[in-house]
Scaffold this active site. Structure first.
Site, PDB file in Angstrom:
ATOM      1  N   ILE A  88     -12.434  -0.026 -10.803  1.00  0.00           N
ATOM      2  CA  ILE A  88     -13.283  -0.430  -9.675  1.00  0.00           C
ATOM      3  C   ILE A  88     -13.713   0.827  -8.935  1.00  0.00           C
ATOM      4  O   ILE A  88     -13.106   1.267  -7.956  1.00  0.00           O
ATOM      5  CB  ILE A  88     -12.541  -1.412  -8.733  1.00  0.00           C
ATOM      6  CG1 ILE A  88     -11.940  -2.567  -9.548  1.00  0.00           C
ATOM      7  CG2 ILE A  88     -13.515  -1.943  -7.682  1.00  0.00           C
ATOM      8  CD1 ILE A  88     -12.943  -3.430 -10.281  1.00  0.00           C
ATOM      9  N   GLU A 113       0.853  -1.195   0.000  1.00  0.00           N
ATOM     10  CA  GLU A 113       0.000   0.000   0.000  1.00  0.00           C
ATOM     11  C   GLU A 113       0.883   1.238   0.000  1.00  0.00           C
ATOM     12  O   GLU A 113       1.780   1.372   0.837  1.00  0.00           O
ATOM     13  CB  GLU A 113      -0.914   0.006   1.230  1.00  0.00           C
ATOM     14  CG  GLU A 113      -1.640   1.306   1.505  1.00  0.00           C
ATOM     15  CD  GLU A 113      -2.445   1.810   0.319  1.00  0.00           C
ATOM     16  OE1 GLU A 113      -2.300   3.003  -0.025  1.00  0.00           O
ATOM     17  OE2 GLU A 113      -3.208   1.011  -0.281  1.00  0.00           O
ATOM     18  N   CYS A 167     -11.417  13.347  23.540  1.00  0.00           N
ATOM     19  CA  CYS A 167     -12.247  14.079  22.567  1.00  0.00           C
ATOM     20  C   CYS A 167     -13.617  14.317  23.188  1.00  0.00           C
ATOM     21  O   CYS A 167     -14.391  13.380  23.390  1.00  0.00           O
ATOM     22  CB  CYS A 167     -12.375  13.272  21.280  1.00  0.00           C
ATOM     23  SG  CYS A 167     -13.493  14.004  20.053  1.00  0.00           S
ATOM     24  N   SER A 194     -17.544   3.115  -7.850  1.00  0.00           N
ATOM     25  CA  SER A 194     -18.823   2.741  -7.244  1.00  0.00           C
ATOM     26  C   SER A 194     -19.515   1.715  -8.137  1.00  0.00           C
ATOM     27  O   SER A 194     -19.511   1.869  -9.363  1.00  0.00           O
ATOM     28  CB  SER A 194     -19.706   3.980  -7.087  1.00  0.00           C
ATOM     29  OG  SER A 194     -20.915   3.670  -6.459  1.00  0.00           O
ATOM     30  N   HIS A 253     -25.120   0.102  -1.568  1.00  0.00           N
ATOM     31  CA  HIS A 253     -26.044   0.226  -2.693  1.00  0.00           C
ATOM     32  C   HIS A 253     -26.853  -1.056  -2.912  1.00  0.00           C
ATOM     33  O   HIS A 253     -26.387  -2.166  -2.626  1.00  0.00           O
ATOM     34  CB  HIS A 253     -25.276   0.566  -3.967  1.00  0.00           C
ATOM     35  CG  HIS A 253     -24.633   1.922  -3.921  1.00  0.00           C
ATOM     36  ND1 HIS A 253     -25.356   3.088  -3.909  1.00  0.00           N
ATOM     37  CD2 HIS A 253     -23.321   2.297  -3.872  1.00  0.00           C
ATOM     38  CE1 HIS A 253     -24.543   4.122  -3.866  1.00  0.00           C
ATOM     39  NE2 HIS A 253     -23.292   3.663  -3.835  1.00  0.00           N
TER      40      HIS A 253
END
Length: 490
Positions: free
Chosen positions: A350, A33, A414, A352, A51
């Site tokens: 690749i 990566e 936080c 959506s 989706h």
């Protein structure tokens, strides 16, 4: 010389899904990566919608794999412990032409195997989403929302848990096919050879490089794939509005564009977008003011509750689109071309619904590989991964027990998101070895509240510095060269 069975180029959601699914077999697997984490590009810069599969041409890989991915998402989220809600989705319309278009979309969805689609009228639409504008809608109850950061991270961590090696900050700069049909892959990181690159050796290469798919495809000898970007700008609104958007609200789609959405994240922030502009620059993430104005104008047509005072921040995602010589967007390309690049799986375009379809894509890749090799199941494969437990979602009794066991749960780092020191430290000590500010942010939601880190960012920086034994000038925000400090600050 260390020899991998499979090297996957790209550790985003698709690359990590492939790594996780391949770890079900007895293979030595590595993931290269280029970024400092697995969700800094397309995988983490999207709407986070699961989706349904109705928006894609019947018979296409996009349609087939999206439907399959949607159907498996519930079980996947439970196994890997990331947020997913099957809340449904509506596509709203106003005119007779838009009603006719929605009927076409519904018929297309039914051909793709999508279940439970229906056209609903205004009264039913207002029951589902009381705040929406529209005369009617297509309702997709099986659509949903998910956390794209944690889905990607969960897939990567589970792959790593099952023996996959992740090599972050390793941008591929060369691929060479050896005489014995193995591959040598060179990157910009690690122990450098005479040419200034580090090398990895593997029997198989998988190109899951996302925005870099065209470059890697060329390196494999599979040339001629034209990739452009679709630059998608978004606005994030305060989560005080989350109750007004119980599910994603879409306009009626064109043949190539789903239109402006008003959506909600699994953590309650409302999103406006995307803009969808074609671009040749796959690295520019700035947002123009004219695009913010456009998002405001279009979103208020279907959801008249947008107030600029609720803006928290903006962001951009870029989708890799594979187009033909006429500029027409193509289907997913997932191929093995034996006469040019044997023992290589090439994934191109690749975009959506790649997030929804990611694990289905991984299974499809494995189906292709099984036609060329025998895969032996890994009896020790563990499908379950446990994420960082959120203090803010615990009952008072659970919170008290956590503080009793670990006092770090009693210290809020936080305030906006109510993230404790214990959660921050667990994120800092993540299995992939990510030690950037945004790496902590994505794993805990710290710095994602109204103040966007104004209160907690310096405290998180201090914890990272202490944990990794680095100087303040070495701490990076997200990408290579993104140092926050140039010296000591008070």
């Amino acid at each position: 010389m260390e020899l991998f069975d499979v090297l996957i180029i790209g550790g985003g959601v698709v690359g990590s899904a492939i790594a996780r699914q391949l770890s079900r077999y007895r293979l030595k697997i590595g993931v290269l990566e280029k970024n400092l984490d697995v969700c800094y590009e397309t995988s983490g810069r999207n709407t986070g919608v699961c989706h349904g599969g109705f928006a894609y041409d019947p018979g296409s890989l996009k349609a087939r794999l999206c439907v399959k991915g949607n159907q498996m998402m519930g079980d996947l989220a439970e196994e890997l412990d990331f947020s997913f809600k099957r809340c449904g989705k509506v596509l709203v319309g106003f005119t007779d032409e838009e009603r006719a278009r929605l009927h076409e979309v519904m018929e297309q969805g039914e051909k793709n195997g999508v279940k439970h689609l229906s056209i609903i009228e205004k009264e039913r639409l207002r029951e589902l989403v009381p705040t929406v504008e529209g005369e009617f809608a297509m309702y997709s109850p099986d659509s949903g929302i998910l956390d794209p950061f944690m889905m990607t991270i969960a897939l990567a961590e589970n792959a790593h848990q099952n023996g996959v090696s992740y090599f972050l900050d390793n941008e591929v700069v060369g691929i060479h096919r050896e005489e014995d049909d193995t591959w040598t892959v060179s990157t910009k990181h690690g122990e450098l050879n005479a040419s200034g690159a580090s090398t990895y050796h593997t029997r198989w290469v998988i190109n899951a490089a996302g925005l870099g798919c065209g470059v890697i495809s060329d390196m494999l000898g599979l040339t001629g794939n034209r990739i452009i970007g679709s630059k998608d700008d978004y606005i994030i609104l305060d989560n005080r509005l989350s109750k007004l958007v119980p599910m994603p609200i879409y306009t009626v789609p064109s043949n190539t564009y789903m239109g402006i959405h008003v959506s909600v994240t699994t953590d309650g922030n409302v999103l406006l977008g995307p803009t969808a502009e074609d671009t040749e620059d796959l690295h520019w993430y700035g947002v123009a003011q004219k695009n913010l104005d456009y998002l405001y104008e279009e979103a208020t047509k279907i959801w008249p509750h947008v107030n600029r005072g609720d803006y928290i921040r903006t962001y951009t995602g870029i989708l890799p689109k594979w187009i033909d010589e006429n500029g027409k967007i193509q289907d997913f390309k997932i191929e093995i071309v034996d006469d040019v690049a044997p023992h290589a799986v090439n994934l191109v375009g690749i975009e959506s619904p790649g997030l929804t379809a990611s694990v289905a894509i991984a299974d499809y890749v494995i189906e292709l590989m099984k036609e060329h090799m025998d895969l032996l199941e890994n009896p020790g494969f563990v499908p379950v991964r446990t994420g960082i437990k959120k203090f803010a979602e615990m009952s008072e009794e659970e919170q008290a027990e956590c503080i009793r066991r670990n006092p770090d749960y009693g210290e809020l780092i936080c305030r906006c998101q109510k993230v404790t020191k214990a959660e921050i430290l667990e994120a800092v000590r993540n299995p992939l070895g990510v030690h950037t500010m945004v790496g902590v942010k994505y794993r805990t939601r710290s710095m994602m509240g109204r103040c966007q880190g104004g209160y907690c960012q310096m405290r998180i920086a201090e914890l990272l510095e202490k944990e990794y034994g680095i100087r303040e000038t070495e701490l990076e925000y997200n990408r290579q060269g993104s140092q926050l400090f140039f010296g000591t600050v008070r």
